[in-house]
Each structure stands twice: as structure tokens, then as C-alpha cells.
Design a protein around this motif. Structure first.
Motif, PDB file in Angstrom:
ATOM      1  N   GLU A   1      44.653 -52.428  50.858  1.00 11.27           N
ATOM      2  CA  GLU A   1      43.986 -53.603  50.304  1.00 11.27           C
ATOM      3  C   GLU A   1      44.776 -54.219  49.155  1.00 11.27           C
ATOM      4  N   ARG A   2      45.615 -53.427  48.538  1.00 11.25           N
ATOM      5  CA  ARG A   2      46.386 -53.894  47.381  1.00 11.25           C
ATOM      6  C   ARG A   2      47.726 -54.518  47.781  1.00 11.25           C
ATOM      7  N   ALA A   3      48.035 -54.566  49.055  1.00  9.49           N
ATOM      8  CA  ALA A   3      49.367 -54.945  49.523  1.00  9.49           C
ATOM      9  C   ALA A   3      49.881 -56.233  48.891  1.00  9.49           C
ATOM     10  N   GLN A   4      49.034 -57.260  48.812  1.00 12.64           N
ATOM     11  CA  GLN A   4      49.493 -58.560  48.321  1.00 12.64           C
ATOM     12  C   GLN A   4      49.644 -58.619  46.804  1.00 12.64           C
ATOM     13  N   GLU A   5      49.110 -57.612  46.094  1.00  8.31           N
ATOM     14  CA  GLU A   5      49.279 -57.579  44.631  1.00  8.31           C
ATOM     15  C   GLU A   5      49.956 -56.287  44.187  1.00  8.31           C
ATOM     16  N   TYR A   6      50.604 -55.633  45.138  1.00  9.74           N
ATOM     17  CA  TYR A   6      51.206 -54.316  44.942  1.00  9.74           C
ATOM     18  C   TYR A   6      52.206 -54.304  43.794  1.00  9.74           C
ATOM     19  N   ASP A   7      53.055 -55.316  43.720  1.00  8.94           N
ATOM     20  CA  ASP A   7      54.179 -55.293  42.785  1.00  8.94           C
ATOM     21  C   ASP A   7      53.817 -55.715  41.362  1.00  8.94           C
ATOM     22  N   ALA A   8      52.554 -56.048  41.128  1.00  8.87           N
ATOM     23  CA  ALA A   8      52.164 -56.475  39.783  1.00  8.87           C
ATOM     24  C   ALA A   8      52.407 -55.387  38.748  1.00  8.87           C
ATOM     25  N   VAL A   9      52.330 -54.129  39.175  1.00  9.15           N
ATOM     26  CA  VAL A   9      52.533 -53.017  38.252  1.00  9.15           C
ATOM     27  C   VAL A   9      53.939 -53.029  37.653  1.00  9.15           C
ATOM     28  N   TYR A  10      54.894 -53.624  38.371  1.00  5.59           N
ATOM     29  CA  TYR A  10      56.264 -53.680  37.879  1.00  5.59           C
ATOM     30  C   TYR A  10      56.484 -54.805  36.868  1.00  5.59           C
ATOM     31  N   ASP A  11      55.448 -55.560  36.561  1.00  5.42           N
ATOM     32  CA  ASP A  11      55.560 -56.656  35.602  1.00  5.42           C
ATOM     33  C   ASP A  11      55.199 -56.240  34.174  1.00  5.42           C
TER      34      ASP A  11
ATOM     35  N   SER B   1      42.167 -57.344  42.150  1.00  5.60           N
ATOM     36  CA  SER B   1      41.922 -58.659  41.551  1.00  5.60           C
ATOM     37  C   SER B   1      40.593 -59.255  41.992  1.00  5.60           C
ATOM     38  N   ASP B   2      40.073 -58.798  43.141  1.00  2.36           N
ATOM     39  CA  ASP B   2      38.782 -59.324  43.606  1.00  2.36           C
ATOM     40  C   ASP B   2      37.596 -58.536  43.063  1.00  2.36           C
ATOM     41  N   GLY B   3      37.874 -57.565  42.184  1.00  2.00           N
ATOM     42  CA  GLY B   3      36.809 -56.815  41.530  1.00  2.00           C
ATOM     43  C   GLY B   3      36.460 -55.494  42.182  1.00  2.00           C
ATOM     44  N   ARG B   4      36.931 -55.229  43.390  1.00  2.00           N
ATOM     45  CA  ARG B   4      36.626 -53.959  44.047  1.00  2.00           C
ATOM     46  C   ARG B   4      37.307 -52.810  43.313  1.00  2.00           C
ATOM     47  N   THR B   5      36.637 -51.666  43.244  1.00  2.00           N
ATOM     48  CA  THR B   5      37.200 -50.506  42.561  1.00  2.00           C
ATOM     49  C   THR B   5      37.405 -49.352  43.545  1.00  2.00           C
ATOM     50  N   PHE B   6      38.412 -48.540  43.254  1.00  2.00           N
ATOM     51  CA  PHE B   6      38.753 -47.374  44.062  1.00  2.00           C
ATOM     52  C   PHE B   6      39.055 -46.219  43.124  1.00  2.00           C
TER      53      PHE B   6
ATOM     54  N   ASP C   1      50.884 -50.361  57.482  1.00  2.00           N
ATOM     55  CA  ASP C   1      51.743 -51.445  57.952  1.00  2.00           C
ATOM     56  C   ASP C   1      51.557 -52.706  57.115  1.00  2.00           C
ATOM     57  N   GLU C   2      50.410 -52.812  56.419  1.00  3.01           N
ATOM     58  CA  GLU C   2      50.170 -53.997  55.580  1.00  3.01           C
ATOM     59  C   GLU C   2      51.193 -54.094  54.457  1.00  3.01           C
ATOM     60  N   THR C   3      51.550 -52.955  53.846  1.00  2.43           N
ATOM     61  CA  THR C   3      52.558 -52.995  52.789  1.00  2.43           C
ATOM     62  C   THR C   3      53.951 -53.181  53.387  1.00  2.43           C
ATOM     63  N   LEU C   4      54.205 -52.561  54.532  1.00  2.45           N
ATOM     64  CA  LEU C   4      55.510 -52.741  55.167  1.00  2.45           C
ATOM     65  C   LEU C   4      55.717 -54.182  55.625  1.00  2.45           C
ATOM     66  N   ALA C   5      54.623 -54.877  55.952  1.00  4.06           N
ATOM     67  CA  ALA C   5      54.739 -56.295  56.330  1.00  4.06           C
ATOM     68  C   ALA C   5      55.321 -57.104  55.174  1.00  4.06           C
TER      69      ALA C   5
END
Length: 210
Positions: free
Chosen positions: A10-20, A170-175, A72-76
Motif C-alpha cells: 500500500e505504501r508503494a507510491q510513497e515508499y521513497d519519502a523516507v529518504y527525504d 498519507s491517507d491516514g491508514r495505520t499499520f 509486485d506493486e513496489t517492483l512496478a
């Protein structure tokens, strides 16, 4: 591991934010400089490649890379990056079942995955890496150190010593995400009798095992 897999999918599209994170930039630059010489001219099996952030650094010198991930979502996302002249291929694979990945590899890189392995499973995971690397090859690990204020706080610790963080998308869901912070001695014990060279930065550590 199902919730961990769900979180990273679920985090695939915001995955790299941690590197900022501003405070981590110097350490990240050091890691990007330290990794390429370790894989120069080698055939690399990358574990938990995610969106290819570290694949790109490895590809500057590696002969070839098979970049694997459970999702596969992150590999995409990883497939959209440019990797220069290196032969880079992608494959969905379970980090605990590396026998399913075809090929011979004289370097294995597992970036920021050891911390997601239960303490009870670290030796099994580590031995799986060592079994796949060719004689004379190297296993390379990189992961986080816990730094108050930069890392998510630890929200739960089990009787076995495994630590968890509550993370929010970013959509508020927690894990609830397993995130351990092993010491040098713990890593060395898990890979014994292999030899470990350890580099400790402020926010990260790097280990080479041979």
C-alpha cells in the motif's frame, strides 16, 4: 508477515519519502558511495528491492542484478527507473525461499530487510543468504539504527524482544510494522562462522559478510 507485506504494498507510491529526511542525507550519501565498490563486476541478487532506490546505486558498478521483492506493486515503481548499462531484471520472490530465484550470484544485497525479520528467524534468514552466494562471494546488509526523533517510536515489544512501530500512510491508514534494531554482535552471531565487517553510521549500519 502478512501485515508487513500489506503495508509495503500500500505504501508503494510513497515508499521513497523516507529518504527525504534532512538529517539522514549525509549518511545516505555515504551508503550510496560505499555500496558500489562492494559489487563491482559482480552478479547481484537483491533482496527486498522495493522501488529500486538501492538497485540504482548497485547498478553503477554491478555486472548484473536480479532485484526481488515480495510485492509486485513496489517492483512496478522500480521498473520505471533508469539503471544505465547494468543488466537489471526484476522478480517477485519470498526472501525466505531464495531457491526459487534462478541464477548464480557472487553478491547478495539485503537492504533494510533484516530489521523486519523476527528474532527467532534471523539465523534461518541469514543462512538462506549464505547458501545462495557463490564461494568467494559476499553478502551485504544495510539497515537502520534507532535514533530518537528520526525513527518512528517503538510502540510494542514482545516477550521475545521483537519491537514494533505504528506507521501511518498519507491517507491516514495505520499499520503495525515489525522493526527490530539488531546490534553488531547479534548480526555476527546469526551469520557465524562467517566473518563480518561492520560500518556504523549515525542513522544506518552496513555489514559485509564473507
Amino acid at each position: 508477515m502478512s501485515e508487513l507485506g500489506d503495508y509495503y504494498r500500500e505504501r508503494a507510491q510513497e515508499y521513497d519519502a523516507v529518504y527525504d529526511k534532512p538529517e539522514r542525507q549525509e549518511d545516505l550519501a555515504r551508503l550510496r558511495a560505499l555500496l558500489p565498490p562492494l559489487v563491482a563486476g559482480r552478479s547481484v541478487l537483491e533482496i527486498a528491492a522495493g522501488t529500486g532506490y538501492w538497485t540504482k546505486a548497485l547498478a553503477t558498478t554491478a555486472r548484473s542484478i536480479v532485484a526481488t521483492d515480495l510485492n509486485d506493486e513496489t517492483l512496478a515503481v522500480a521498473r520505471t527507473r533508469s539503471y544505465g548499462a547494468a543488466d537489471v531484471r526484476f522478480q517477485t520472490a519470498d526472501a525466505y525461499d531464495l531457491g526459487a530465484v534462478q541464477g548464480r550470484f557472487d553478491a547478495i544485497f539485503a537492504g533494510f530487510f533484516w530489521s523486519h525479520v523476527l528474532r527467532a528467524d534471523v539465523r534461518r534468514f541469514a543462512q538462506g543468504l549464505l547458501e545462495r552466494v557463490e564461494p568467494g562471494g559476499v553478502v551485504i546488509l544495510a539497515d537502520n539504527r534507532y535514533v530518537e526523533g528520526s525513527n518512528y517510536p517503538i510502540t510494542r515489544t514482545t516477550d521475545a524482544g521483537d519491537t514494533y512501530q505504528t506507521r501511518q500512510l498519507s491517507d491516514g491508514r495505520t499499520f503495525e510494522v515489525l522493526k527490530n534494531f539488531p546490534s553488531q554482535d547479534e548480526v555476527a552471531s546469526a551469520v557465524a562462522p562467517a566473518r563480518v565487517e561492520w560500518t556504523e553510521l549515525t542513522y544506518f549500519w552496513l555489514a559485509t559478510i564473507s
